[in-house]
Design a protein around this motif. Sequence first.
Motif, PDB file in Angstrom:
ATOM      1  N   LYS A  66      -8.147  -0.959  -1.059  1.00 25.19           N
ATOM      2  CA  LYS A  66      -7.097  -0.481  -0.845  1.00 25.19           C
ATOM      3  C   LYS A  66      -7.348   0.352   0.565  1.00 25.19           C
ATOM      4  O   LYS A  66      -6.530   0.185   1.501  1.00 25.19           O
ATOM      5  CB  LYS A  66      -6.253   0.292  -1.728  1.00 25.19           C
ATOM      6  N   GLU A  67      -8.276   1.070   0.866  1.00 26.53           N
ATOM      7  CA  GLU A  67      -8.832   1.959   1.809  1.00 26.53           C
ATOM      8  C   GLU A  67      -9.054   0.790   2.989  1.00 26.53           C
ATOM      9  O   GLU A  67      -8.641   1.123   4.161  1.00 26.53           O
ATOM     10  CB  GLU A  67      -9.687   2.748   1.755  1.00 26.53           C
ATOM     11  N   GLN A  68      -9.871  -0.023   2.471  1.00 24.90           N
ATOM     12  CA  GLN A  68     -10.144  -1.073   3.710  1.00 24.90           C
ATOM     13  C   GLN A  68      -9.134  -1.705   4.475  1.00 24.90           C
ATOM     14  O   GLN A  68      -8.988  -1.777   5.446  1.00 24.90           O
ATOM     15  CB  GLN A  68     -11.281  -2.040   3.092  1.00 24.90           C
ATOM     16  N   ALA A  69      -8.189  -2.073   3.346  1.00 24.63           N
ATOM     17  CA  ALA A  69      -6.959  -2.867   4.022  1.00 24.63           C
ATOM     18  C   ALA A  69      -6.224  -2.063   4.930  1.00 24.63           C
ATOM     19  O   ALA A  69      -5.612  -2.321   5.961  1.00 24.63           O
ATOM     20  CB  ALA A  69      -5.866  -3.305   2.752  1.00 24.63           C
ATOM     21  N   ARG A  70      -5.859  -0.683   4.515  1.00 25.06           N
ATOM     22  CA  ARG A  70      -5.091   0.432   5.340  1.00 25.06           C
ATOM     23  C   ARG A  70      -5.952   0.578   6.780  1.00 25.06           C
ATOM     24  O   ARG A  70      -5.125   0.543   7.651  1.00 25.06           O
ATOM     25  CB  ARG A  70      -4.886   1.774   4.545  1.00 25.06           C
ATOM     26  N   ASP A  71      -7.356   0.880   6.667  1.00 26.45           N
ATOM     27  CA  ASP A  71      -7.859   0.930   7.868  1.00 26.45           C
ATOM     28  C   ASP A  71      -7.996  -0.436   8.734  1.00 26.45           C
ATOM     29  O   ASP A  71      -7.849  -0.150   9.967  1.00 26.45           O
ATOM     30  CB  ASP A  71      -9.388   1.317   7.532  1.00 26.45           C
ATOM     31  N   LEU A  72      -8.015  -1.416   8.299  1.00 24.77           N
ATOM     32  CA  LEU A  72      -7.944  -2.534   8.960  1.00 24.77           C
ATOM     33  C   LEU A  72      -6.831  -2.908   9.676  1.00 24.77           C
ATOM     34  O   LEU A  72      -6.541  -3.581  10.811  1.00 24.77           O
ATOM     35  CB  LEU A  72      -8.488  -3.889   8.378  1.00 24.77           C
TER      36      LEU A  72
ATOM     37  N   LEU B  41       0.778  -1.301  -0.105  1.00 25.84           N
ATOM     38  CA  LEU B  41      -0.018   0.079   0.051  1.00 25.84           C
ATOM     39  C   LEU B  41       0.830   1.264  -0.081  1.00 25.84           C
ATOM     40  O   LEU B  41       0.528   2.358  -0.457  1.00 25.84           O
ATOM     41  CB  LEU B  41      -0.958   0.011   1.120  1.00 25.84           C
ATOM     42  N   ASP B  42       2.001   1.003   0.728  1.00 27.29           N
ATOM     43  CA  ASP B  42       3.086   2.135   0.659  1.00 27.29           C
ATOM     44  C   ASP B  42       3.894   2.385  -0.574  1.00 27.29           C
ATOM     45  O   ASP B  42       5.177   3.019  -0.459  1.00 27.29           O
ATOM     46  CB  ASP B  42       3.743   2.291   1.820  1.00 27.29           C
ATOM     47  N   ASP B  43       3.870   1.251  -1.760  1.00 28.40           N
ATOM     48  CA  ASP B  43       4.613   1.178  -2.654  1.00 28.40           C
ATOM     49  C   ASP B  43       5.915   0.647  -2.301  1.00 28.40           C
ATOM     50  O   ASP B  43       6.975   1.348  -3.079  1.00 28.40           O
ATOM     51  CB  ASP B  43       4.530   2.682  -3.424  1.00 28.40           C
ATOM     52  N   LYS B  44       6.242   0.044  -1.285  1.00 32.18           N
ATOM     53  CA  LYS B  44       7.570  -0.426  -1.044  1.00 32.18           C
ATOM     54  C   LYS B  44       7.707  -1.658  -1.494  1.00 32.18           C
ATOM     55  O   LYS B  44       6.825  -2.532  -1.924  1.00 32.18           O
ATOM     56  CB  LYS B  44       7.603  -0.425   0.416  1.00 32.18           C
ATOM     57  N   GLU B  45       9.105  -2.153  -1.684  1.00 39.81           N
ATOM     58  CA  GLU B  45       9.446  -3.351  -2.348  1.00 39.81           C
ATOM     59  C   GLU B  45       9.061  -4.199  -1.104  1.00 39.81           C
ATOM     60  O   GLU B  45       9.344  -4.213   0.184  1.00 39.81           O
ATOM     61  CB  GLU B  45      10.997  -3.354  -2.436  1.00 39.81           C
ATOM     62  N   ILE B  46       8.564  -5.682  -1.719  1.00 41.38           N
ATOM     63  CA  ILE B  46       8.522  -6.581  -0.600  1.00 41.38           C
ATOM     64  C   ILE B  46       9.503  -7.856  -0.815  1.00 41.38           C
ATOM     65  O   ILE B  46       9.924  -7.930  -2.082  1.00 41.38           O
ATOM     66  CB  ILE B  46       7.191  -7.377  -0.676  1.00 41.38           C
ATOM     67  N   GLU B  47       9.865  -8.705   0.184  1.00 40.40           N
ATOM     68  CA  GLU B  47      10.619  -9.841   0.114  1.00 40.40           C
ATOM     69  C   GLU B  47       9.752 -10.825   1.018  1.00 40.40           C
ATOM     70  O   GLU B  47      10.047 -11.093   1.942  1.00 40.40           O
ATOM     71  CB  GLU B  47      11.997  -9.563   0.624  1.00 40.40           C
ATOM     72  N   PRO B  48       9.388 -11.754  -0.131  1.00 41.82           N
ATOM     73  CA  PRO B  48       8.459 -13.018   0.693  1.00 41.82           C
ATOM     74  C   PRO B  48       9.552 -13.915   1.214  1.00 41.82           C
ATOM     75  O   PRO B  48      10.356 -14.178   0.471  1.00 41.82           O
ATOM     76  CB  PRO B  48       7.759 -13.414  -0.413  1.00 41.82           C
ATOM     77  N   LYS B  49       9.155 -14.325   2.517  1.00 40.44           N
ATOM     78  CA  LYS B  49       9.960 -15.179   3.214  1.00 40.44           C
ATOM     79  C   LYS B  49       9.243 -16.456   3.711  1.00 40.44           C
ATOM     80  O   LYS B  49      10.218 -17.353   4.176  1.00 40.44           O
ATOM     81  CB  LYS B  49      10.692 -14.454   4.451  1.00 40.44           C
ATOM     82  N   ILE B  50       8.071 -16.299   3.893  1.00 43.61           N
ATOM     83  CA  ILE B  50       7.434 -17.513   4.658  1.00 43.61           C
ATOM     84  C   ILE B  50       6.402 -18.424   3.892  1.00 43.61           C
ATOM     85  O   ILE B  50       6.705 -19.509   3.479  1.00 43.61           O
ATOM     86  CB  ILE B  50       6.561 -17.063   5.867  1.00 43.61           C
ATOM     87  N   LEU B  51       5.717 -17.789   3.171  1.00 41.91           N
ATOM     88  CA  LEU B  51       4.509 -18.545   2.190  1.00 41.91           C
ATOM     89  C   LEU B  51       5.016 -18.740   0.905  1.00 41.91           C
ATOM     90  O   LEU B  51       5.744 -17.989   0.417  1.00 41.91           O
ATOM     91  CB  LEU B  51       3.234 -17.484   2.376  1.00 41.91           C
TER      92      LEU B  51
END
Lengths: 351, 351
Positions: B173-179, A180-190
Amino acid sequence: MTETQGLHIAVVGATGAVGQQMISTLEQRNLPIKKIIFLSSARSAGTKLTFKGEEIEVQEAKPESFEGIDIALFSAGGSVSKELAPEAVKRGAIVVDNTSAFRMDENVPLVVPEVNEADLKQHNGIIANPNCSTIQMVVALEPIRETYGLSKIVVSTYQAVSGAGAAAINELKEQARDLLDDKEIEPKILPVKGDEKHYQIAFNVIPQIDKFQDNGYTFEEMKMINETKKIMHMNDLPVAATCVRLPVVTGHSESVYIEVEKEGVSAHQIKDLMKTAPGVVLEDEPKQQIYPTPASSVGKNDVFVGRIRKDLDEDRGFHLWVVSDNLLKGAAWNSVQIAESLLKLGLVTVK
Amino acid sequence: MTETQGLHIAVVGATGAVGQQMISTLEQRNLPIKKIIFLSSARSAGTKLTFKGEEIEVQEAKPESFEGIDIALFSAGGSVSKELAPEAVKRGAIVVDNTSAFRMDENVPLVVPEVNEADLKQHNGIIANPNCSTIQMVVALEPIRETYGLSKIVVSTYQAVSGAGAAAINELKEQARDLLDDKEIEPKILPVKGDEKHYQIAFNVIPQIDKFQDNGYTFEEMKMINETKKIMHMNDLPVAATCVRLPVVTGHSESVYIEVEKEGVSAHQIKDLMKTAPGVVLEDEPKQQIYPTPASSVGKNDVFVGRIRKDLDEDRGFHLWVVSDNLLKGAAWNSVQIAESLLKLGLVTVK
């Protein structure tokens, strides 16, 4: 402790996601408990948990921990169960095991009380709790099998990440925030912590739960297939499963296609069965947009069934949408329910 | 404009999620375009969009907008298509309509070029673009039908919110952020903006896409059922669908169970078919954890197929996992592809 007469209970894996639910389920139910101990790995030992307002320190699980225990609820992973369940049985405990370690062992009953409670009578110390996705499906289908016969099951699952443990829940939430914050992610678990590749789960779908077998099915799919046949005592029942992980925290959903043996059955008749089925709540009013969703099933012990409709081409075909809290009926509640059934059937006695 | 000789194209609904994808698809492809106009409702008219670097002002769609237009790509909702598509045809345009307005009209071809391109020859001015979830499924199944015959389809979908438009994407997106921030949410759009009840979509699953019909199936499910039969010219093919909305922005997935007519077919043979199937990319290496996911399909025109395996009980049964970008092959790309096919077949000529 909480009763002058009662059972001695051990919860193994007390600090885990399912262990926590076992403890709160035991607090809410009326199983007579005289003494309860919480066990875990050495790493989590020393943690303090409460039970009915009383603080209890978690101890490291060892063979001698089970001295004097009547029922031990295991949910600490297959290797812990394989090592310690026989030790607990040796010391006179009945083990209710929530891992896949003993499920397909022909000397171990695999029990969903609404379906095959009587199988408990054949136990040899260990009783297996089925896989979460299997449990909710067989609870919904058993009344149909009993009344109209079952000749085919094809299920596609929509499974929550809490089935993969607390680390998977954290991964989903952190990934969602980062994306949501447009940051890079690095999946590690699933999809599987111990597998080679990891994929994005937030805002995505992963068609893999547990590791792949040589036949191209995942172990989760084979659990649903084999466990369903064992619980329903129908070795020749055709069962097919596709298991899929979703960005949902808790609550498994299943799109289930079945064929019944009897001809001419109506969707209305299937709905009527669900109204009185043990452990089932019918939520099925399409005109009022009433159907189960994971969010509305969380924290409840029931299996919710909706979207029941007859196939448009196959007279014996029906479609159902089955939802349940995977940590409760799918794990903790079914285990505690087995303990209650053991008491009810006189297979354990209160001292 | 961009070519000295070329087609006059209109994009109706140019400011919408699919309209935007149509414009970018037209920019990337080689369809000869001499003039392009962007049309919308009065509300969005005046918006400025670019096409191949040139700024174009969106105009309000009116009957006279279609004077001189060769191909009009409609994606502005069923009521706009019902009103304006006949006006466009009256003025000599061929309409490629991405709504459900004309799909089941027997005088209107419903076309997925990889499957039934030749049906374009029967057009009477309007050509319908099928529903997104139908398109990706028939692209994957057509080579199987052609080679081994098809006798049954049971599909469960895992559909992204972008199929419900830009407002649904914002809601997710808004719901995800709020939750994630432990705030209260108030669902307003999904599952169907114009329906009575709305449910949480972030970290949840909604087993309703489009409105319920009297038979208990949703309109989305009936679209998949009826459109598949029409596109494949198999009115008697048993097709069943359960359509489910997920917290995914873009990319529809489908768990598809099929039965073929021929006996003794292997999963390997189905995989081989997929390797050369038009519009299909096979991503199926379970041992390397290779399978399609929505996140990896976004922005691509192909239909991705994986998890192909033979049913363990039914010799003629197979399971497939089919993923595609619902805004591209499911909508914009299929529409532009139809325009390209019209040109290839000489059904429209460059002036």
